[in-house]
Design a protein around this motif. Structure first.
Motif, PDB file in Angstrom:
ATOM      1  N   LYS A  62      53.722  11.608  32.444  1.00  0.00           N
ATOM      2  CA  LYS A  62      53.449  11.453  33.877  1.00  0.00           C
ATOM      3  C   LYS A  62      52.373  10.398  34.138  1.00  0.00           C
ATOM      4  O   LYS A  62      52.258   9.899  35.255  1.00  0.00           O
ATOM      5  CB  LYS A  62      52.981  12.793  34.460  1.00  0.00           C
ATOM      6  N   ASP A  63      51.581  10.073  33.130  1.00  0.00           N
ATOM      7  CA  ASP A  63      50.479   9.118  33.299  1.00  0.00           C
ATOM      8  C   ASP A  63      51.039   7.698  33.390  1.00  0.00           C
ATOM      9  O   ASP A  63      51.794   7.247  32.519  1.00  0.00           O
ATOM     10  CB  ASP A  63      49.521   9.236  32.107  1.00  0.00           C
ATOM     11  N   ARG A  65      49.918   4.940  32.751  1.00  0.00           N
ATOM     12  CA  ARG A  65      49.631   3.956  31.690  1.00  0.00           C
ATOM     13  C   ARG A  65      50.878   3.723  30.846  1.00  0.00           C
ATOM     14  O   ARG A  65      50.970   2.732  30.119  1.00  0.00           O
ATOM     15  CB  ARG A  65      48.455   4.407  30.829  1.00  0.00           C
ATOM     16  N   HIS A  66      51.874   4.617  30.969  1.00  0.00           N
ATOM     17  CA  HIS A  66      53.132   4.453  30.236  1.00  0.00           C
ATOM     18  C   HIS A  66      54.162   3.641  31.025  1.00  0.00           C
ATOM     19  O   HIS A  66      55.323   3.590  30.635  1.00  0.00           O
ATOM     20  CB  HIS A  66      53.711   5.825  29.881  1.00  0.00           C
ATOM     21  N   ASN A  86      49.487   5.749  40.957  1.00  0.00           N
ATOM     22  CA  ASN A  86      48.033   5.623  40.813  1.00  0.00           C
ATOM     23  C   ASN A  86      47.250   6.880  41.162  1.00  0.00           C
ATOM     24  O   ASN A  86      46.052   6.950  40.895  1.00  0.00           O
ATOM     25  CB  ASN A  86      47.511   4.470  41.694  1.00  0.00           C
ATOM     26  N   GLN A  88      45.425  10.334  41.078  1.00  0.00           N
ATOM     27  CA  GLN A  88      44.803  11.048  39.963  1.00  0.00           C
ATOM     28  C   GLN A  88      44.802  12.531  40.247  1.00  0.00           C
ATOM     29  O   GLN A  88      44.415  12.972  41.328  1.00  0.00           O
ATOM     30  CB  GLN A  88      43.376  10.552  39.735  1.00  0.00           C
ATOM     31  N   THR A  92      49.712  13.752  37.616  1.00  0.00           N
ATOM     32  CA  THR A  92      49.863  12.472  36.914  1.00  0.00           C
ATOM     33  C   THR A  92      49.108  12.497  35.590  1.00  0.00           C
ATOM     34  O   THR A  92      48.782  11.443  35.041  1.00  0.00           O
ATOM     35  CB  THR A  92      49.357  11.298  37.786  1.00  0.00           C
ATOM     36  N   ALA A  93      48.813  13.684  35.088  1.00  0.00           N
ATOM     37  CA  ALA A  93      48.089  13.830  33.820  1.00  0.00           C
ATOM     38  C   ALA A  93      49.018  14.436  32.772  1.00  0.00           C
ATOM     39  O   ALA A  93      50.012  15.088  33.104  1.00  0.00           O
ATOM     40  CB  ALA A  93      46.863  14.718  34.007  1.00  0.00           C
ATOM     41  N   ASP A  94      48.683  14.208  31.522  1.00  0.00           N
ATOM     42  CA  ASP A  94      49.484  14.726  30.419  1.00  0.00           C
ATOM     43  C   ASP A  94      48.614  15.554  29.484  1.00  0.00           C
ATOM     44  O   ASP A  94      47.394  15.393  29.413  1.00  0.00           O
ATOM     45  CB  ASP A  94      50.107  13.561  29.615  1.00  0.00           C
ATOM     46  N   ASP A  97      44.521  16.859  29.279  1.00  0.00           N
ATOM     47  CA  ASP A  97      44.016  16.565  30.629  1.00  0.00           C
ATOM     48  C   ASP A  97      44.763  17.397  31.664  1.00  0.00           C
ATOM     49  O   ASP A  97      44.171  17.954  32.586  1.00  0.00           O
ATOM     50  CB  ASP A  97      44.221  15.078  30.955  1.00  0.00           C
ATOM     51  N   HIS A  98      46.085  17.439  31.510  1.00  0.00           N
ATOM     52  CA  HIS A  98      46.907  18.202  32.442  1.00  0.00           C
ATOM     53  C   HIS A  98      46.562  19.695  32.376  1.00  0.00           C
ATOM     54  O   HIS A  98      46.387  20.350  33.408  1.00  0.00           O
ATOM     55  CB  HIS A  98      48.392  17.996  32.129  1.00  0.00           C
ATOM     56  N   GLU A 236      39.231  12.881  40.235  1.00  0.00           N
ATOM     57  CA  GLU A 236      40.068  14.043  39.912  1.00  0.00           C
ATOM     58  C   GLU A 236      39.980  15.110  41.005  1.00  0.00           C
ATOM     59  O   GLU A 236      40.972  15.726  41.373  1.00  0.00           O
ATOM     60  CB  GLU A 236      39.629  14.651  38.578  1.00  0.00           C
TER      61      GLU A 236
END
Length: 411
Positions: A62-63, A65-66, A86, A88, A92-94, A97-98, A236
């Motif tokens: 989901k992030d 950056r991929h 974009n 946060q 959108t975290a994996d 972090d998720h 966050e």
């Protein structure tokens, strides 16, 4: 899948009723190439089994950056869908972090915690039904907009009370969230301006709770620390609040609206509930399947080339989850998949997602919709649409799935 082929479906930012399009694309396969608004190549997963597999796939993230296109200059800076990539927050975290972000919020949405909200939801529902009745009585033709007077203020009030949001902000919050998240035919400049105002407003709400903490979720998020003593970063915190607010009312607004439309156009199904042959929970589940509140939701990104239902989705492709398409997939729901049937027993639908990112607010949405529908039709058993369903104006969105207004007559 290539960068995009000539027969890739070009998404209309203005959206509209998704079901005919879903059927056409699904007939060609469980995964379709699409061209996202702004000319960005992507994909949508449309088949039920394919979507279930994709949503829980270990090589799908989901992030953003991929998503290389977002960072290498191929996607323009003012791309209107950047707001989804974009953002946060836990959506959108994996991985770790998720899990950290979700655990902070999850305690507020357990079945037990949600059940504690039942009296308040019932109280709000009763008050709003009075408001709906008054609005219809004040109208020269006896017609009131059910979305404005009932389906919107119920979930909006509940989520704002949970988050400790003062009443004066609520109308503006809905307008902004609608501009940023639901309406996909707004200009990039409008989206960016709304994002800035929404973030600023979230900051104002957070500052108010910092100054005067209460028994609310925002105060709890501000105070929360993980095992290492780290608090949520400001981004966050704002991202999590924004997710809670938007997801906490837009989807339930559409769910209630779509259920009312379905029952008004299928009076035989309404009669089954009346006669005790089906429950309000059955109505909610079948609405989620047959005409879910979210149509094509952005974004997930394969972290390597991933094969789904025999189609390879290349690494870094922005992929939409086709919830309304999966809901009417005949391979999962049989030849009558297009029929609204509250006696159906086909297992759980995917409208709240699947896997690690399954919607944390699902128990609350189900509670609100069930109470709203039961009380609405108890109070106004002859309630009906004031305009034929086919003539109702659709949301200008390929993400949200409902109508803009829902004019009804109460008797």
């Amino acid at each position: 899948m290539s960068s995009h082929t000539a027969d890739a479906h070009v998404i209309d930012p203005a959206g509209g009723c998704p079901h005919a399009l879903n059927a056409r694309l699904r007939s060609q396969g469980a995964v379709a190439e699409v061209v996202l608004p702004g000319g960005v190549p992507g994909a949508v997963v449309l088949g039920h089994d394919a979507l279930k597999e994709f949503l829980a796939h270990p090589d799908v993230a989901k992030d953003a950056r991929h998503f290389p296109g977002l960072h290498d200059g191929t996607v323009p800076p003012d791309w209107p869908l950047r707001v989804f990539a974009n953002a946060q927050g836990m959506h959108t975290a994996d991985d770790a972090d998720h899990r950290r972000l979700r655990s902070l919020v999850g305690n507020a949405f357990t079945a037990r915690q949600v059940e504690r909200l039942r009296p308040r939801v019932e109280e709000l529902t009763a008050r709003l039904l009075d408001d709906l009745d008054a609005a219809a009585a004040a109208s020269p033709d006896g017609v009131a907009d059910l979305r404005t007077h009932f389906a919107l203020p119920l979930p909006m009030s509940v989520i704002c009370e949970l988050l400790g949001v003062d009443r004066e902000h609520r109308g503006r919050l809905h307008h902004l969230s609608n501009t940023v998240i639901v309406s996909t035919d707004t200009t990039p400049a409008e989206v960016m301006a709304a994002v800035r105002e929404l973030v600023a407003l979230m900051g104002t709400i957070a500052a108010a709770r910092r100054a005067a903490p209460g028994d609310d979720l925002t105060s709890a998020l501000i105070a929360a620390r993980d095992g290492d003593g780290d608090r949520l970063s400001e981004a966050e915190l704002i991202g999590t609040m924004r997710l809670m607010l938007v997801a906490g009312h837009e989807t339930t607004l559409n769910l209630i609206s779509n259920a009312v439309r379905a029952l008004c156009t299928h009076r035989d199904q309404l009669a089954l509930v009346r006669e005790g042959k089906a429950s309000w929970s059955d109505v909610v589940e079948e609405t989620l399947r047959w005409d879910g509140p979210v149509s094509w939701f952005p974004f997930r990104y394969p972290t390597r080339d991933v094969s789904v239902a025999g189609t390879v989705i290349p690494r870094g492709t922005p992929v939409l989850a086709g919830y309304t398409a999966a809901g009417r997939d005949a391979s999962a729901y049989g030849p009558g998949a297009d029929r609204f049937d509250i006696t159906r027993r086909n297992g759980r639908n995917l409208s709240f997602g699947h896997g690690a990112h399954y919607c944390v607010g699902a128990p609350l949405a189900r509670l609100e919709a069930g109470i709203a529908l039961e009380r609405l039709f108890d109070r106004f058993p002859d309630l009906d649409l004031a305009v034929p369903d086919a003539e109702l104006p659709y949301q200008r969105s390929f993400i949200g799935n409902s109508v803009q207004t829902l004019p009804v007559r109460l008797a």
